[in-house]
Design a protein around this motif. Structure first.
Motif, mmCIF file in Angstrom:
data_model
loop_
_atom_site.group_PDB
_atom_site.id
_atom_site.type_symbol
_atom_site.label_atom_id
_atom_site.label_comp_id
_atom_site.label_asym_id
_atom_site.label_seq_id
_atom_site.Cartn_x
_atom_site.Cartn_y
_atom_site.Cartn_z
ATOM 1 N N ILE A 104 1.313 -1.519 -0.223
ATOM 2 C CA ILE A 104 -0.027 -0.203 0.239
ATOM 3 C C ILE A 104 0.644 1.610 0.235
ATOM 4 C CG2 ILE A 104 -1.393 1.630 0.960
ATOM 5 C CD1 ILE A 104 -2.777 -1.723 0.235
ATOM 6 N N GLY A 105 1.263 2.135 -1.023
ATOM 7 C CA GLY A 105 1.153 3.237 -1.321
ATOM 8 C C GLY A 105 2.905 3.287 -2.248
ATOM 9 N N GLY A 106 3.025 1.984 -2.747
ATOM 10 C CA GLY A 106 3.641 1.324 -3.107
ATOM 11 C C GLY A 106 4.314 1.764 -4.471
ATOM 12 N N SER A 107 3.729 3.801 -4.950
ATOM 13 C CA SER A 107 3.800 3.786 -5.961
ATOM 14 C C SER A 107 5.587 4.941 -5.219
ATOM 15 C CB SER A 107 2.747 5.114 -6.444
ATOM 16 O OG SER A 107 2.724 6.148 -6.080
ATOM 17 N N GLY A 108 6.014 5.423 -4.633
ATOM 18 C CA GLY A 108 7.018 6.284 -3.872
ATOM 19 C C GLY A 108 7.921 5.824 -3.290
ATOM 20 N N GLY A 109 8.409 7.008 -2.862
ATOM 21 C CA GLY A 109 9.216 7.324 -1.713
ATOM 22 C C GLY A 109 9.650 5.963 -1.354
ATOM 23 N N ILE A 110 9.581 5.283 0.643
ATOM 24 C CA ILE A 110 9.948 4.107 1.003
ATOM 25 C C ILE A 110 8.906 2.797 0.341
ATOM 26 C CG2 ILE A 110 10.412 2.355 2.990
ATOM 27 C CD1 ILE A 110 10.239 5.145 4.528
ATOM 28 N N GLY A 111 7.656 3.334 -0.370
ATOM 29 C CA GLY A 111 7.189 2.624 -0.010
ATOM 30 C C GLY A 111 7.319 1.477 -2.112
ATOM 31 N N ARG A 112 7.502 2.525 -2.864
ATOM 32 C CA ARG A 112 8.588 1.948 -4.212
ATOM 33 C C ARG A 112 10.025 1.298 -3.670
ATOM 34 N NH1 ARG A 112 9.651 4.299 -9.949
ATOM 35 N NH2 ARG A 112 11.172 3.212 -10.938
ATOM 36 N N GLU A 113 10.357 1.361 -2.834
ATOM 37 C CA GLU A 113 11.935 0.434 -2.576
ATOM 38 C C GLU A 113 11.559 -0.706 -1.895
ATOM 39 O OE1 GLU A 113 15.678 0.239 -2.551
ATOM 40 O OE2 GLU A 113 15.017 2.145 -3.245
ATOM 41 N N VAL A 114 10.412 -0.748 -0.756
ATOM 42 C CA VAL A 114 10.015 -1.897 -0.525
ATOM 43 C C VAL A 114 9.080 -2.916 -1.762
ATOM 44 C CG1 VAL A 114 7.816 -3.260 0.716
ATOM 45 C CG2 VAL A 114 9.384 -1.183 1.804
ATOM 46 N N ALA A 115 8.854 -2.454 -2.749
ATOM 47 C CA ALA A 115 7.327 -3.316 -3.634
ATOM 48 C C ALA A 115 9.076 -3.868 -4.515
ATOM 49 C CB ALA A 115 7.270 -2.342 -4.845
ATOM 50 N N GLU A 116 10.550 -3.158 -5.005
ATOM 51 C CA GLU A 116 11.432 -3.413 -5.056
ATOM 52 C C GLU A 116 11.759 -4.014 -4.871
ATOM 53 O OE1 GLU A 116 13.572 -0.622 -7.533
ATOM 54 O OE2 GLU A 116 12.015 0.699 -8.515
ATOM 55 N N ARG A 117 12.077 -4.496 -3.528
ATOM 56 C CA ARG A 117 12.969 -5.202 -2.594
ATOM 57 C C ARG A 117 12.052 -6.372 -2.960
ATOM 58 N NH1 ARG A 117 16.835 -5.749 1.260
ATOM 59 N NH2 ARG A 117 16.900 -8.536 1.407
ATOM 60 N N LEU A 118 11.447 -6.624 -2.713
ATOM 61 C CA LEU A 118 10.579 -7.830 -2.290
ATOM 62 C C LEU A 118 10.301 -8.272 -3.889
ATOM 63 C CD1 LEU A 118 7.633 -6.481 -0.151
ATOM 64 C CD2 LEU A 118 9.315 -7.660 0.348
ATOM 65 N N GLY A 119 10.034 -7.471 -4.657
ATOM 66 C CA GLY A 119 10.109 -8.289 -5.907
ATOM 67 C C GLY A 119 11.531 -8.999 -6.263
#
Length: 245
Positions: free
Chosen positions: A12-27
């Protein structure tokens, strides 16, 4: 896709900031990722493209986090695409700063709608849908300990997030689902840097024993741990702040 053997995360909130980094890391961790956004589809699509370019699988979903019907639809979309949900990470939040004596109460309501009601709505959906062996990760802030002036209303909203996290962890008894929260310290994101002069930023960077600001990747590393191997971490608030508090 509908591959029920692959772990699936909704950020949730994965389009920028910490959220984007989290999404990319989990990927990169091999988890299929649903990137949630509330306003910027282009940024969410960029995150999806970054995950897929690195060999991962990702989609974008949207919705107001405080709208239970919109978020139910977002969870539905993830389940249709990937076959289920194993990890829910809620990085969405807004921060409006002013002394308690002068804070506009409309700003208080805006923060509480996103940070408290939004977290509650996401937690409801996650509690109903996350598969056994899964993880729910909320976001708080280290300022709940640091008590910086002007952060009163924001900290109040995040204190509520911490309380919800601890209660939900106990309510998930018997379901093999962990519930924790990450509480970042000063982290170099647009949300944190906005409105701060260089002197303030430099002072905050010197405060931790590690003598630097955190980075989104530092925080994503903690989320990766909670989303995967950290099966004995449950009902905890993890202060990811380099030792500042």
């Amino acid at each position: 896709m509908n591959d029920t053997t692959t772990r699936v995360a909704l950020v949730i909130g994965g389009s920028g900031g910490i959220g984007r980094e989290v999404a990319e890391r989990l990927g990169r961790d091999g988890i299929a990722v649903a990137v949630h956004y509330a306003g910027s589809k282009d940024k969410a699509d960029e995150t999806v493209a970054a995950v897929t370019a690195a060999g991962g699988r990702a989609i974008a979903v949207s919705g107001d986090v405080a709208d239970e019907q919109a978020m139910a639809a977002a969870f539905d979309a993830v389940e249709r695409e990937f076959g289920g949900i194993d990890v829910v990470v809620n990085t969405a939040g807004i921060m409006l700063l002013a002394p308690i004596a002068t804070l506009d109460l409309d700003d208080l309501d805006r923060m509480h709608r996103t940070n408290i009601r939004g977290t509650f709505v996401i937690s409801q959906q996650a509690a109903r849908r996350v598969r056994p062996g899964g993880a729910i990760v909320n976001f708080s802030t280290s300022v709940t300990r640091l008590g910086f002036p002007t952060y009163g209303a924001y900290v109040a909203s995040k204190g509520a997030v911490e309380a919800m996290t601890l209660v939900l962890a106990r309510e998930m008894r018997g379901k093999d689902i962990t519930v924790n929260a990450v509480a970042p310290g000063p982290t170099a994101t647009p949300l944190f840097l906005e409105g701060k002069d260089q002197g303030t930023i430099d002072n905050l960077a010197k405060a931790p024993p590690l003598e630097r600001l955190g980075t989104p990747s530092d925080i994503a590393e903690v989320v990766s741990f909670l989303a995967g191997p950290a099966r004995w971490m449950n009902g905890q608030i993890l202060y990811a702040n380099g030792g500042i508090a």
